[in-house]
Design a protein around this motif. Sequence first.
Motif, PDB file in Angstrom:
ATOM      1  N   THR A   5       0.854  -1.186   0.000  1.00 61.61           N
ATOM      2  CA  THR A   5       0.000   0.000   0.000  1.00 61.61           C
ATOM      3  C   THR A   5       0.891   1.237   0.000  1.00 61.61           C
ATOM      4  N   ASP A   6       0.283   2.388  -0.231  1.00 66.61           N
ATOM      5  CA  ASP A   6       1.048   3.626  -0.154  1.00 66.61           C
ATOM      6  C   ASP A   6       1.664   3.768   1.233  1.00 66.61           C
ATOM      7  N   ARG A   7       0.907   3.454   2.265  1.00 68.38           N
ATOM      8  CA  ARG A   7       1.435   3.550   3.633  1.00 68.38           C
ATOM      9  C   ARG A   7       2.618   2.596   3.805  1.00 68.38           C
ATOM     10  N   LYS A   9       4.666   1.592   1.496  1.00 68.01           N
ATOM     11  CA  LYS A   9       5.802   2.145   0.761  1.00 68.01           C
ATOM     12  C   LYS A   9       6.458   3.277   1.549  1.00 68.01           C
ATOM     13  N   THR A  76       8.598   7.571  -6.886  1.00 70.39           N
ATOM     14  CA  THR A  76       7.325   6.987  -6.452  1.00 70.39           C
ATOM     15  C   THR A  76       6.912   7.567  -5.105  1.00 70.39           C
ATOM     16  N   ILE A  80       3.576   9.883  -3.999  1.00 65.17           N
ATOM     17  CA  ILE A  80       2.653   9.551  -2.902  1.00 65.17           C
ATOM     18  C   ILE A  80       2.539  10.738  -1.944  1.00 65.17           C
TER      19      ILE A  80
END
Length: 185
Positions: A5-7, A9, A76, A80
């Motif tokens: 997930t973004d979190r 990452k 990336t 985000i």
Amino acid sequence: MAERTDRGKLDLFVEQVNTLERCRALRAGTVSTSMVVGAANQPFVSYEQGDLDDLRSALTVFRAFVAPKEDCYFETISSIVDRLAPDDPTRQANAALLKGWSGVMKGSFQLNRRSVTCREAFKLVAYGGHLHHDVRKIQNLESLGVLRPAVEWLATRALVSGLQILQAQRSMIGEVLAGRSMPLV
């Protein structure tokens, strides 16, 4: 393996920056770069790589920020953070970090009428000499002869200069996440 997930990452990025800071080569200050213009305006490149095992350790961690397929690839993470930024000043600060990172990675040196960027130098040194031992990159690195120190200097410069930007991005991530009341999905 499921995609992060973004979190996930962002958490990985913070963890990797912390790991990079703990690398002995950077913590002890045994890795450094400098350039001096000498006689006849010829640049003299100087770099200290310290203990080779310590440098390999730092390059291994740093690779995750430079390789596009990695979850903590800087561009990336910047994307985000931009999506999660609570306001324009935060987005502008994030854009400034991305510009600084791009500047470090695009910094170049003229070698035999060819410009070599820090990103290219990092790949040559990391894959051709320190990490994966890619035969083609080893040959490319060895073919540089007396110019090899300049390429190694560029790779070391990317590592040393990049760390400051990574640390600033980590701080920004902390601020952005502190302002969120719910976890990212």
